[in-house]
Design a protein around this motif. Sequence first.
Motif, short mmCIF file in Angstrom:
data_model
loop_
_atom_site.label_atom_id
_atom_site.label_comp_id
_atom_site.label_asym_id
_atom_site.label_seq_id
_atom_site.Cartn_x
_atom_site.Cartn_y
_atom_site.Cartn_z
N GLU A 381 0.82 -1.21 0.00
CA GLU A 381 0.00 0.00 0.00
C GLU A 381 0.86 1.26 0.00
O GLU A 381 0.56 2.23 -0.71
N GLN A 415 -5.25 -4.28 -7.83
CA GLN A 415 -5.91 -4.82 -6.64
C GLN A 415 -5.37 -4.21 -5.36
O GLN A 415 -6.02 -4.27 -4.31
N ARG A 417 -4.74 -0.99 -5.05
CA ARG A 417 -5.18 0.41 -4.98
C ARG A 417 -6.56 0.46 -4.31
O ARG A 417 -7.58 0.08 -4.92
N ILE A 418 -6.58 0.92 -3.08
CA ILE A 418 -7.84 1.01 -2.35
C ILE A 418 -8.75 2.06 -2.98
O ILE A 418 -9.95 1.87 -3.10
N THR A 419 -8.17 3.16 -3.39
CA THR A 419 -8.91 4.21 -4.08
C THR A 419 -8.13 4.61 -5.33
O THR A 419 -6.90 4.46 -5.38
N LYS A 453 -13.94 3.08 -8.15
CA LYS A 453 -13.21 3.20 -6.88
C LYS A 453 -12.81 4.64 -6.58
O LYS A 453 -11.96 4.89 -5.73
N SER A 455 -13.33 8.34 -4.99
CA SER A 455 -14.03 8.89 -3.83
C SER A 455 -15.13 9.85 -4.31
O SER A 455 -15.20 10.21 -5.49
#
Length: 617
Positions: A381, A415, A417-419, A453, A455
């Motif tokens: 991350e 995969q 990349r949270i956002t 994904k 925000s």
Amino acid sequence: MQKMAPSITTDLSTKKKELLSTVMQRTSEWIFSQEVPSDVTVIAGGTSFCLHKFPLVSKCGYLKKLLSESADSAVPIIEIPNIPGGAEAFELAEKFCYGINFEIGTENIAMLRCAAEYLEMTEEYAVGNLVGRTEAYLDEVALKTLSGAVSILHSAESFLEIAEKVKLVNRCIDMIAYFACKDSLISSSGVEESCVSHQKPLVDLFSEDLVVLRIDLLHRVLIAMMARGFKQEAICPALMLYAHKSLRGLELVGRGRKKMDPKQEYEKRHVVETIVSLLPKEKNVILPVSFLSMLLRAALYLKTTVSCRLDLEKRISLQLSQASLDDLLIPSYAITGHTLFDVDTVQRIMMSYLQYFMEGHSSGFDHDREFVSSPPPSDMERIVKLMENFLAEIASDRNLSVSKFVSLAELIPEQARITEDGMYRAIDIYLKAHPDLNDTERKKLCSLVDWQKLSREACAHAAQNERLPVQSIVQVLYFEHQRLREVVESSLMSSNEVPALPPIVTQQHLEHLAALSDELPVLKRENQDLKQELLKAQILLKEMEKSAADKSSVSTPLGTGRRPSIGDKPPMPIKSFMSTVSRKLGKLYPLIRIEGVGSVNTKVRNRPIRDRRHSIS
């Protein structure tokens, strides 16, 4: 009696030499005191010395041979161009021949020892000659301390060949290694001690003493220390200090390369390659990434060997999670028009990291060295965030091609990349810095983003971003609509399950939920209107594509062949349509605040403040 005969002969010979030396010394002092005219001229190191033959030949075998060859001249002239230490060393040697006192110290002992060897001032010509005197001083005084051994080794760099011949270099290196390892590191028996407790003395040792040595001599000293049990990882502070000292003044920023003297460039290149070869290969040895990045910049600037640069890139990749953005912003030293920063090097570093990460087991530099563990998955991350910031930093470079930007962006695992806010920000900067991109290139860039994904703030910005292709804006609106529908459905379910509310819900909260339930029919109608607007947008998009295709094939006059729209109204402009959809999305934002039930005012629904973090305009 026969056995004692050789001993008696030796004693007589020694006494005879001592008596002869005393007589010669007195004669030399008499010649010096009476100011007898000189009968020989010696040119040493570019300086002329008017001297006398007798004191010189009595102690100097080299001059004795030269004077015997030039016996025919009245006042012969002898040249000694290659004497170690030059004129200064010869002046001390001739003072010794005349019996004049002078001080011997660690600053001139190496020069005197090598000059005495060159002039053949041995015991063969006089008892207590200069060779013997210098050897006694080395053994009894100079080599008894670490600073003395380092000073002698440093002063011997100017005449290394003859210093090697008299084994002065090896003796200094052995004594330095002995003092460095004494009572501080691993003993020869293999008992380990804590390296932390000895780190400060080690730093002081190399900062004050060994950093003055030439790199080849330092290399030999470190090898000798490790042979005595010095841990390879413990020499890292010394290498870091030596690198900062040796590479000081090297221009490592900017694209313009200053011309450097070829000899100086070769020396600095040798320094970098030697330091890299001495870096520890043991498992779990941590080096500062900033130090490795500094070495890599120097290696690229000085054009070291490929193996040296690849070694540094692999080391940085294994510690990539500890790197900062400045560590990756390596200037490009290419002369012709390339990117401002070295993107290829960073791409190789990222590929190397992914290789170790995907393997999931220990990997090393080669099969003959200690192995290095692959990075843990928990660091992914941080590395994703680091690479997104790097992309945003280089995106404004006008020389950065789309293919190079895309190839680097594709290395960032989707995969992980949270956002997608970071990737969207980098692409938006690139689009603004490259306004001449065609539709195909813009679509290729936007295909890197998973619009689902984003925000809420990034969605609001993307929905009004005119730099994005229309297809991308439609996707943003579609996913935002889905998100709002899920919020509405969850709010309906929560409003129908009043008994399941937590104990902290008050009467005010229940009244608020009742007010929201009154607004639900209106919101449903607005959702239906939004679906119709999205359907119109799809139809309008198809008509625009068809119109563009017709214009490219056949050019028709204005008003000819155009099918009138329903009700003779012109089609809705895409910009006004997007504005309408954005306004409708804004009306639905109060539903999202249902997560914090107690803090929402049912009477007033303020529009969300636009967050400009993702805007570069």
